[in-house]
Design a protein around this motif. Structure first.
Motif, PDB file in Angstrom:
ATOM      1  N   VAL A 169       0.872  -1.176   0.000  1.00 61.81           N
ATOM      2  CA  VAL A 169       0.000   0.000   0.000  1.00 61.81           C
ATOM      3  C   VAL A 169       0.906   1.222   0.000  1.00 61.81           C
ATOM      4  O   VAL A 169       1.645   1.462   0.959  1.00 61.81           O
ATOM      5  CB  VAL A 169      -0.933   0.016   1.223  1.00 61.81           C
ATOM      6  CG1 VAL A 169      -1.817   1.262   1.204  1.00 61.81           C
ATOM      7  CG2 VAL A 169      -1.795  -1.245   1.237  1.00 61.81           C
ATOM      8  N   ALA A 170       0.847   1.992  -1.085  1.00 62.01           N
ATOM      9  CA  ALA A 170       1.776   3.109  -1.262  1.00 62.01           C
ATOM     10  C   ALA A 170       1.548   4.199  -0.230  1.00 62.01           C
ATOM     11  O   ALA A 170       0.416   4.586   0.052  1.00 62.01           O
ATOM     12  CB  ALA A 170       1.632   3.677  -2.669  1.00 62.01           C
ATOM     13  N   ARG A 171       2.655   4.690   0.310  1.00 59.39           N
ATOM     14  CA  ARG A 171       2.647   5.891   1.133  1.00 59.39           C
ATOM     15  C   ARG A 171       3.096   7.084   0.298  1.00 59.39           C
ATOM     16  O   ARG A 171       2.613   8.204   0.468  1.00 59.39           O
ATOM     17  CB  ARG A 171       3.578   5.692   2.334  1.00 59.39           C
ATOM     18  CG  ARG A 171       3.518   6.805   3.364  1.00 59.39           C
ATOM     19  CD  ARG A 171       4.647   6.675   4.387  1.00 59.39           C
ATOM     20  NE  ARG A 171       4.837   5.312   4.855  1.00 59.39           N
ATOM     21  CZ  ARG A 171       5.944   4.885   5.445  1.00 59.39           C
ATOM     22  NH1 ARG A 171       6.967   5.697   5.624  1.00 59.39           N
ATOM     23  NH2 ARG A 171       6.040   3.635   5.841  1.00 59.39           N
ATOM     24  N   SER A 172       4.005   6.808  -0.605  1.00 59.59           N
ATOM     25  CA  SER A 172       4.471   7.823  -1.552  1.00 59.59           C
ATOM     26  C   SER A 172       5.050   7.105  -2.752  1.00 59.59           C
ATOM     27  O   SER A 172       5.435   5.930  -2.675  1.00 59.59           O
ATOM     28  CB  SER A 172       5.518   8.735  -0.917  1.00 59.59           C
ATOM     29  OG  SER A 172       6.670   7.995  -0.560  1.00 59.59           O
ATOM     30  N   SER A 173       5.100   7.801  -3.873  1.00 58.42           N
ATOM     31  CA  SER A 173       5.698   7.229  -5.070  1.00 58.42           C
ATOM     32  C   SER A 173       6.364   8.328  -5.872  1.00 58.42           C
ATOM     33  O   SER A 173       6.005   9.507  -5.765  1.00 58.42           O
ATOM     34  CB  SER A 173       4.636   6.512  -5.923  1.00 58.42           C
ATOM     35  OG  SER A 173       3.660   7.440  -6.387  1.00 58.42           O
ATOM     36  N   GLU A 174       7.326   7.937  -6.641  1.00 59.46           N
ATOM     37  CA  GLU A 174       8.079   8.874  -7.486  1.00 59.46           C
ATOM     38  C   GLU A 174       8.229   8.249  -8.870  1.00 59.46           C
ATOM     39  O   GLU A 174       8.756   7.136  -8.987  1.00 59.46           O
ATOM     40  CB  GLU A 174       9.451   9.148  -6.854  1.00 59.46           C
ATOM     41  CG  GLU A 174      10.282  10.161  -7.599  1.00 59.46           C
ATOM     42  CD  GLU A 174       9.664  11.543  -7.644  1.00 59.46           C
ATOM     43  OE1 GLU A 174       9.802  12.200  -8.696  1.00 59.46           O
ATOM     44  OE2 GLU A 174       9.060  11.952  -6.636  1.00 59.46           O
ATOM     45  N   PRO A 175       7.730   8.858  -9.924  1.00 53.39           N
ATOM     46  CA  PRO A 175       7.066  10.171  -9.922  1.00 53.39           C
ATOM     47  C   PRO A 175       5.666  10.100  -9.314  1.00 53.39           C
ATOM     48  O   PRO A 175       5.068   9.033  -9.226  1.00 53.39           O
ATOM     49  CB  PRO A 175       7.006  10.507 -11.415  1.00 53.39           C
ATOM     50  CG  PRO A 175       6.966   9.166 -12.088  1.00 53.39           C
ATOM     51  CD  PRO A 175       7.834   8.269 -11.271  1.00 53.39           C
ATOM     52  N   VAL A 176       5.159  11.254  -8.920  1.00 46.00           N
ATOM     53  CA  VAL A 176       3.816  11.351  -8.345  1.00 46.00           C
ATOM     54  C   VAL A 176       2.794  11.051  -9.431  1.00 46.00           C
ATOM     55  O   VAL A 176       2.944  11.482 -10.577  1.00 46.00           O
ATOM     56  CB  VAL A 176       3.589  12.762  -7.752  1.00 46.00           C
ATOM     57  CG1 VAL A 176       2.166  12.894  -7.244  1.00 46.00           C
ATOM     58  CG2 VAL A 176       4.585  13.026  -6.648  1.00 46.00           C
ATOM     59  N   THR A 177       1.761  10.295  -9.076  1.00 42.31           N
ATOM     60  CA  THR A 177       0.713   9.955 -10.033  1.00 42.31           C
ATOM     61  C   THR A 177      -0.598  10.599  -9.604  1.00 42.31           C
ATOM     62  O   THR A 177      -0.693  11.224  -8.541  1.00 42.31           O
ATOM     63  CB  THR A 177       0.529   8.434 -10.129  1.00 42.31           C
ATOM     64  OG1 THR A 177      -0.018   7.946  -8.889  1.00 42.31           O
ATOM     65  CG2 THR A 177       1.854   7.738 -10.392  1.00 42.31           C
ATOM     66  N   ALA A 178      -1.629  10.421 -10.452  1.00 42.72           N
ATOM     67  CA  ALA A 178      -2.931  11.017 -10.161  1.00 42.72           C
ATOM     68  C   ALA A 178      -3.618  10.350  -8.980  1.00 42.72           C
ATOM     69  O   ALA A 178      -4.480  10.953  -8.325  1.00 42.72           O
ATOM     70  CB  ALA A 178      -3.824  10.942 -11.401  1.00 42.72           C
TER      71      ALA A 178
END
Length: 224
Positions: A169-178
């Motif tokens: 379960v994502a807390r953050s991702s790079e690059p940012v998505t919608a």
């Protein structure tokens, strides 16, 4: 006299039962508080690589980091946020460099964005492993053609996306998505043991008062 002794025994047994239930709930409260602290510590820990053979018993809520390519197919899990917004959690396959395929909960999209194109390609993700405890006999079956699920069923999602039944379960991702990340928290874990304990202790007090009142009035009456 035997009648008074009988009601004294019944009253004592009832009081002991109610008190023991209250004490048990206090013990459960201490256990739940310790569990929540452990979960919060796991969630906030420094992320590590996803274990090769994670298990629910050892790795639930573990903070992890992973990099891979997003699969082309998404699954949409119907969701209502804590703010009351209706939409979907987007579940994709995360194909890692070694060929390993995991499930990735990318986050929330509003209903209006269900059919909008979403970014793909390589992403770096920080999040937590989760074995969701969602759904029961009353949960609707997935609407396959509409691509709508009503619970994050790991077995079903893994089968559909050809991945391991392992969910980040994502807390953050790079690059940012919608998709807006919906990080794992301990907020949804029920902890009503204090209220239950108060209820049992209150019933014990009432039971004791009623028993004492009954015995007092019975002693005041002359034996026939």
């Amino acid at each position: 006299m035997r009648r008074l002794f009988f009601f004294l025994v019944i009253g004592g047994l009832g009081l002991a039962t109610l008190l023991s239930l209250g004490i048990w709930q206090m013990q459960r409260l201490a256990w739940k508080d310790d569990l929540v602290q452990t979960i919060n510590a796991r969630i906030a820990a420094a992320p590590v690589a996803v274990p090769q053979t994670p298990t629910e018993a050892n790795d639930r809520y573990r903070a992890v980091t992973a990099q891979g390519t997003l699969g082309a197919q998404d699954l949409h899990v119907f969701w209502v946020t804590k703010d009351g917004a209706a939409g979907y959690r987007v579940i994709s396959a995360l194909v890692m460099g070694d060929g390993r395929r995991l499930l990735l909960d990318r986050g929330f999209i509003p209903s209006a964005a269900k059919n909008s194109p979403r970014s793909s390609g390589v992403v770096s993700v920080t999040g937590n492993l989760l074995w969701p405890d969602e759904g029961d006999w009353s949960t609707p079956a997935p609407e396959v053609e509409a691509n709508i699920l009503y619970a994050r069923d790991l077995t079903y999602m893994a089968d559909q996306l050809n991945t391991e039944p392992v969910l980040i379960v994502a807390r953050s991702s790079e690059p940012v998505t919608a998709a807006i990340p919906q990080p794992v928290t301990a907020a949804g874990i029920p902890n009503n043991h204090l209220q239950y304990a108060i209820t049992w202790f209150s019933l014990a007090f009432i039971w004791a008062a009623m028993t004492a009142s009954f015995l007092w009035r019975s002693r005041a009456k002359p034996e026939s």
